[in-house]
Design a protein around this motif. Structure first.
Motif, PDB file in Angstrom:
ATOM      1  N   ASP A   1       0.758  -1.116   0.131  1.00  0.00           N
ATOM      2  CA  ASP A   1       0.019   0.023  -0.030  1.00  0.00           C
ATOM      3  C   ASP A   1       1.017   1.175  -0.033  1.00  0.00           C
ATOM      4  O   ASP A   1       2.308   1.257  -0.227  1.00  0.00           O
ATOM      5  CB  ASP A   1      -1.028   0.050   1.379  1.00  0.00           C
ATOM      6  N   ASN A   2       0.200   2.422   0.134  1.00  0.00           N
ATOM      7  CA  ASN A   2       1.165   3.511   0.093  1.00  0.00           C
ATOM      8  C   ASN A   2       2.062   3.889   1.137  1.00  0.00           C
ATOM      9  O   ASN A   2       3.036   4.444   1.297  1.00  0.00           O
ATOM     10  CB  ASN A   2       0.131   4.958   0.371  1.00  0.00           C
TER      11      ASN A   2
ATOM     12  N   ARG B   1       0.014  -6.144   2.046  1.00  0.00           N
ATOM     13  CA  ARG B   1      -1.459  -6.683   2.334  1.00  0.00           C
ATOM     14  C   ARG B   1      -1.784  -7.601   1.165  1.00  0.00           C
ATOM     15  O   ARG B   1      -1.068  -8.033   0.450  1.00  0.00           O
ATOM     16  CB  ARG B   1      -2.150  -5.435   2.110  1.00  0.00           C
TER      17      ARG B   1
ATOM     18  N   PHE C   1     -10.900  -0.228   3.220  1.00  0.00           N
ATOM     19  CA  PHE C   1      -9.707  -0.797   2.686  1.00  0.00           C
ATOM     20  C   PHE C   1      -9.037  -1.707   3.324  1.00  0.00           C
ATOM     21  O   PHE C   1      -8.475  -2.844   2.877  1.00  0.00           O
ATOM     22  CB  PHE C   1      -8.820   0.652   2.596  1.00  0.00           C
ATOM     23  N   ASP C   2      -9.282  -1.542   4.879  1.00  0.00           N
ATOM     24  CA  ASP C   2      -8.741  -2.793   5.697  1.00  0.00           C
ATOM     25  C   ASP C   2      -9.283  -3.921   5.490  1.00  0.00           C
ATOM     26  O   ASP C   2      -8.908  -5.101   5.324  1.00  0.00           O
ATOM     27  CB  ASP C   2      -8.732  -2.402   7.119  1.00  0.00           C
TER      28      ASP C   2
ATOM     29  N   HIS D   1      -8.462  -5.467   1.838  1.00  0.00           N
ATOM     30  CA  HIS D   1      -7.005  -5.772   1.816  1.00  0.00           C
ATOM     31  C   HIS D   1      -6.306  -5.852   3.209  1.00  0.00           C
ATOM     32  O   HIS D   1      -5.798  -5.261   3.629  1.00  0.00           O
ATOM     33  CB  HIS D   1      -6.095  -4.864   0.896  1.00  0.00           C
TER      34      HIS D   1
END
Length: 141
Positions: free
Chosen positions: A6-7, A12, A25-26, A29
């Motif tokens: 991720d960023n 993930r 998002f959690d 992923h």
């Protein structure tokens, strides 16, 4: 698993859940954590204690919403075994092993009560209705 970064550089689980807008998002992923790592074990113990020393499935369901840990149920079982509160409050008493039978009980052609002992003890003072009284004790073996 199709892992992705991720960023923030966190590893993930990738997947096909890109379209749902109701999932965060959690949830789409989850973070991949290694089994047996100290951070993973501390996280499992935190969730175990957070939910009131809950059973394995409750902790497993809560962890899987944000994290992917291989062999999670086994890791939770190991964490519960190391939890002092669970060991003290969920222990079951063990029944002691019975003593071996005496020779008199297993000897053939020996009739019951062929050897009886009687012991007599007294007088012994006991309290009955706030008064001392004398009693005798007979012990048959």
């Amino acid at each position: 698993m199709n892992p992705i970064l991720d960023n923030q550089g966190v590893l993930r689980v990738g997947g096909r859940l890109e379209q749902p807008t109701f999932a965060t998002f959690d949830m789409k992923h989850p973070v991949i954590l290694p089994k047996g790592h100290a951070v993973t074990d501390k996280l499992i113990l935190y969730y175990h204690e957070k939910f009131g020393h809950a059973n394995r499935e409750t902790v497993c369901n809560e962890l899987r919403q944000r994290f992917h840990i291989p062999k999670l149920r086994w890791a939770i079982q190991q964490a519960v075994k190391s939890c002092v509160w669970c060991r003290v409050n969920r222990c079951l008493p063990q029944t002691p092993m019975m003593a071996p039978l005496p020779v008199q009980r297993i000897t053939p052609q020996l009739r019951p009560f062929s050897s009886v002992g009687v012991d007599y003890l007294g007088p012994v003072e006991v309290v009955v209705n706030r008064q001392w009284e004398k009693r005798g004790i007979a012990l048959f073996t």
